[in-house]
Scaffold this active site. Structure first.
Site, PDB file in Angstrom:
ATOM      1  CD  GLU A   1      -8.967  -1.290   4.070  1.00 19.87           C
ATOM      2  OE1 GLU A   1      -8.482  -1.063   5.200  1.00 19.87           O
ATOM      3  OE2 GLU A   1      -9.247  -0.399   3.268  1.00 19.87           O
TER       4      GLU A   1
ATOM      5  CG  ASN B   1      -1.827   1.126   1.351  1.00 16.29           C
ATOM      6  OD1 ASN B   1      -1.780   2.049   0.524  1.00 16.29           O
ATOM      7  ND2 ASN B   1      -2.672   1.126   2.357  1.00 16.29           N
TER       8      ASN B   1
ATOM      9  N   GLY C   1     -10.628   8.489   7.968  1.00 17.24           N
ATOM     10  CA  GLY C   1     -11.613   8.694   6.909  1.00 17.24           C
ATOM     11  C   GLY C   1     -12.757   7.734   7.185  1.00 17.24           C
TER      12      GLY C   1
ATOM     13  CD  GLU D   1     -11.789  -2.783  13.836  1.00 16.47           C
ATOM     14  OE1 GLU D   1     -10.825  -3.053  14.567  1.00 16.47           O
ATOM     15  OE2 GLU D   1     -11.696  -2.669  12.598  1.00 16.47           O
ATOM     16  CG  ASN D   2     -10.952   0.196  19.017  1.00 19.77           C
ATOM     17  OD1 ASN D   2     -10.803  -0.881  19.567  1.00 19.77           O
ATOM     18  ND2 ASN D   2     -10.272   0.567  17.949  1.00 19.77           N
TER      19      ASN D   2
ATOM     20  NE  ARG E   1     -10.321  12.810   4.141  1.00 21.73           N
ATOM     21  CZ  ARG E   1     -10.273  11.501   3.923  1.00 21.73           C
ATOM     22  NH1 ARG E   1     -11.315  10.871   3.445  1.00 21.73           N
ATOM     23  NH2 ARG E   1      -9.178  10.830   4.174  1.00 21.73           N
TER      24      ARG E   1
ATOM     25  NE  ARG F   1      -6.075   1.572  -0.148  1.00 22.03           N
ATOM     26  CZ  ARG F   1      -6.090   2.724   0.511  1.00 22.03           C
ATOM     27  NH1 ARG F   1      -4.985   3.174   1.073  1.00 22.03           N
ATOM     28  NH2 ARG F   1      -7.185   3.422   0.622  1.00 22.03           N
TER      29      ARG F   1
ATOM     30  CG  LEU G   1     -17.657   4.362  11.597  1.00 18.69           C
ATOM     31  CD1 LEU G   1     -18.476   4.395  12.877  1.00 18.69           C
ATOM     32  CD2 LEU G   1     -18.242   5.326  10.563  1.00 18.69           C
TER      33      LEU G   1
ATOM     34  NE  ARG H   1      -6.924   6.602  20.034  1.00 21.42           N
ATOM     35  CZ  ARG H   1      -6.012   5.950  19.351  1.00 21.42           C
ATOM     36  NH1 ARG H   1      -5.580   4.799  19.787  1.00 21.42           N
ATOM     37  NH2 ARG H   1      -5.514   6.440  18.241  1.00 21.42           N
TER      38      ARG H   1
ATOM     39  CE  LYS I   1      -0.362   2.528   6.801  1.00 20.70           C
ATOM     40  NZ  LYS I   1      -1.628   3.135   6.484  1.00 20.70           N
TER      41      LYS I   1
ATOM     42  CG  HIS J   1     -13.058   3.404   3.190  1.00 16.10           C
ATOM     43  ND1 HIS J   1     -13.800   4.382   3.834  1.00 16.10           N
ATOM     44  CD2 HIS J   1     -11.766   3.674   3.466  1.00 16.10           C
ATOM     45  CE1 HIS J   1     -12.982   5.197   4.468  1.00 16.10           C
ATOM     46  NE2 HIS J   1     -11.747   4.799   4.261  1.00 16.10           N
TER      47      HIS J   1
HETATM   48  P1  ADP Z   1      -7.316   5.079   9.283  1.00 14.69           P
HETATM   49  O1  ADP Z   1      -8.520   5.613   8.573  1.00 14.69           O
HETATM   50  O2  ADP Z   1      -6.144   6.011   9.249  1.00 14.69           O
HETATM   51  O3  ADP Z   1      -6.972   3.635   8.919  1.00 14.69           O
HETATM   52  P2  ADP Z   1      -8.133   3.953  11.827  1.00 14.69           P
HETATM   53  O4  ADP Z   1      -9.088   2.963  11.252  1.00 14.69           O
HETATM   54  O5  ADP Z   1      -6.916   3.436  12.496  1.00 14.69           O
HETATM   55  O6  ADP Z   1      -7.740   5.071  10.814  1.00 14.69           O
HETATM   56  O7  ADP Z   1      -8.966   4.818  12.903  1.00 14.69           O
HETATM   57  C1  ADP Z   1      -8.421   5.903  13.557  1.00 14.69           C
HETATM   58  C2  ADP Z   1      -9.483   6.492  14.472  1.00 14.69           C
HETATM   59  O8  ADP Z   1      -9.920   5.488  15.391  1.00 14.69           O
HETATM   60  C3  ADP Z   1      -8.979   7.667  15.304  1.00 14.69           C
HETATM   61  O9  ADP Z   1      -9.962   8.700  15.329  1.00 14.69           O
HETATM   62  C4  ADP Z   1      -8.852   7.056  16.680  1.00 14.69           C
HETATM   63  O10 ADP Z   1      -9.038   7.992  17.690  1.00 14.69           O
HETATM   64  C5  ADP Z   1     -10.003   6.071  16.678  1.00 14.69           C
HETATM   65  N1  ADP Z   1      -9.845   5.088  17.759  1.00 14.69           N
HETATM   66  C6  ADP Z   1      -8.898   4.128  17.879  1.00 14.69           C
HETATM   67  N2  ADP Z   1      -9.058   3.476  19.072  1.00 14.69           N
HETATM   68  C7  ADP Z   1     -10.111   4.048  19.696  1.00 14.69           C
HETATM   69  C8  ADP Z   1     -10.775   3.833  20.936  1.00 14.69           C
HETATM   70  N3  ADP Z   1     -10.361   2.901  21.799  1.00 14.69           N
HETATM   71  N4  ADP Z   1     -11.839   4.616  21.232  1.00 14.69           N
HETATM   72  C9  ADP Z   1     -12.258   5.567  20.374  1.00 14.69           C
HETATM   73  N5  ADP Z   1     -11.682   5.824  19.192  1.00 14.69           N
HETATM   74  C10 ADP Z   1     -10.632   5.080  18.850  1.00 14.69           C
END
Ligand code: ADP
Length: 400
Positions: A384, A7, A212, A333-334, A241, A91, A209, A285, A14, A180
């Site tokens: 991905e 990528n 982006g 996810e988080n 954005r 990619r 989410l 976060r 990456k 995506h």
């Molecule tokens: P990218 O689009 O660069 O691949 P990611 O999928 O890694 O990004 O997502 C990054 C986002 O996920 C950031 O806004 C980060 O704060 C959020 N994030 C990661 N872990 C947590 C968490 N435990 N709680 C809330 N948001 C989180």
């Protein structure tokens, strides 16, 4: 069989070495700050320590040479010979209307990817640098391009066309492309497996989410609509954005602030979204840490969730219901708070979260709907790279 997945970004590459048959990642890493001071490679072989190397990495070719040397190294490597790599999967961000599937890279394909540079000026040139560098370093190994836009080429015209004079679509290719795609495809496939139903009988809403963000309506295994458009700027609120906006606002701000196109572009892409509204951070976060004390941070969180809720409602309408909603990406996810505040008061749609399951911190795939929910709610970590490795293997196997 081993597939090297690459990528290539403007200043980073990456990579993952994947065994697509076993669906196993043997090593992964990233080269960062290409062409800058402090360039470095971070490499993590499976079940072994992560290593970090610094050096003068002036361009993508040198970056991929670094990757090859660590993949081949005695202490940190996962292959003994270059020829153990059966194929390379790249990619590629934008495939325009030319590609609705992954393809073997030929000189015609390279020309088409170059033709799409005007749609993705920041991404496609970097993707091409990665392809050209790999061709020089691994000249006899087949290469496959996997496009972020390809999965969304199934959108019907009424979903992808904008309400502009038809001629601008014909003349300049102005339409919704969506991005995506590999992530939406991967998590919707996994959702069908988890639900134990054929994907051509399912209506799934996938929410990717991250920094982006985009959402897609996937009916019978095909993308029917998605929130990102001509560029990844449209749709949901994102880290930096703006997402959806009245186009007249852009003209008005440019006029009032005497801004150039470049300055306006920077405002929309780099200084808006969660960052712009909160005035604090683009990182969810950091926003969540101060929801109780910082009014603007709370506002950015509310806008993020409200807009996502509206899209979920719209896609339920577009598909006449949904069997499942999937959350993926760093936030999806988080962030239990984002999932909670997005899906609250959606009982009308048969959507109900189980708050205990939603709050439980554990990695991996899980179902988090309440027992009365008609719609399944799933958390599925995206992968991905695995989609790229699978597509690459499938295309190369057809050759043999
Ligand atoms: P990218 O689009 O660069 O691949 P990611 O999928 O890694 O990004 O997502 C990054 C986002 O996920 C950031 O806004 C980060 O704060 C959020 N994030 C990661 N872990 C947590 C968490 N435990 N709680 C809330 N948001 C989180």
């Amino acid at each position: 069989m081993k597939v090297l997945v690459l990528n290539s970004g403007s200043s980073s590459v990456k990579y993952q070495m994947i065994d697509p048959k076993k669906e196993e990642c043997l090593a992964k890493g990233v080269v960062e700050r290409i062409g800058m001071a402090g360039a470095m490679l971070t490499h993590k072989p499976k079940d072994r320590e992560q290593v970090r190397l610094t050096g003068e990495i002036l361009d993508h070719k040198v970056a991929i040479e670094y990757v090859m040397s660590i993949l081949l190294s005695k202490n940190h490597g996962v292959i003994k010979d270059k020829n153990e790599i059966s194929a390379v999967g790249h990619r590629v961000v934008h495939g325009g209307e030319a590609f609705s599937n992954s393809v073997m890279i030929t000189s015609e394909v390279i020309k088409e990817i170059a033709n799409c540079i005007e749609y993705a000026p920041l991404h496609n040139p970097a993707n091409l640098k990665g392809i050209r560098a790999t061709q020089a370093i691994l000249p006899n190994i087949p290469e496959v391009a996997v496009f972020d836009t390809a999965f969304h080429q199934s959108m019907p015209m009424h979903a992808f066309i904008y309400g502009l004079p038809y001629v601008v679509y014909k003349r300049h290719g102005i339409r919704r492309y969506g991005f995506h795609g590999t992530s939406h495809l991967y998590v919707s496939d996994r959702a069908a497996k988890i639900l134990k139903k054929p994907k051509d009988k399912l209506k799934i809403i996938t929410c990717h989410l991250g920094n982006g963000s985009s959402i897609a309506a996937i009916k019978n295994g095909k993308s029917l609509d998605t929130s990102m458009g001509f560029t990844p700027l449209e749709g949901l609120l994102m880290g930096t954005r703006s997402g959806d906006l009245d186009p007249a606002v852009v003209l008005h701000i440019m006029n009032k602030e005497e801004m150039t196109m470049h300055e306006m572009n920077t405002m929309l892409n780099k200084h808006s979204g969660i960052q712009g509204l909160s005035g604090l951070s683009s990182d969810m976060r950091e926003i969540e840490e101060v929801l109780d004390s910082n009014v603007q941070a709370l506002l950015s969180h509310q806008v993020f969730c409200y807009r996502l809720k509206k899209y979920i409602g719209a896609y339920c309408a577009a598909m006449n219901g949904a069997d499942a909603i999937v959350f993926t990406g760093g936030i999806g996810e988080n962030s239990s708070v984002v999932r909670r505040d997005t899906l609250n008061e959606m009982q009308f749609f048969g959507i109900e979260l189980d708050s205990r399951k939603n709050n439980k911190r554990e990695n991996g795939e899980k179902e988090i709907q309440g027992k009365n929910s008609k719609v399944k709610i799933l958390i599925i970590p995206t992968n991905e790279e695995l989609v790229i490795a699978r597509d690459t293997m499938a295309i190369v196997n057809k050759l043999n």
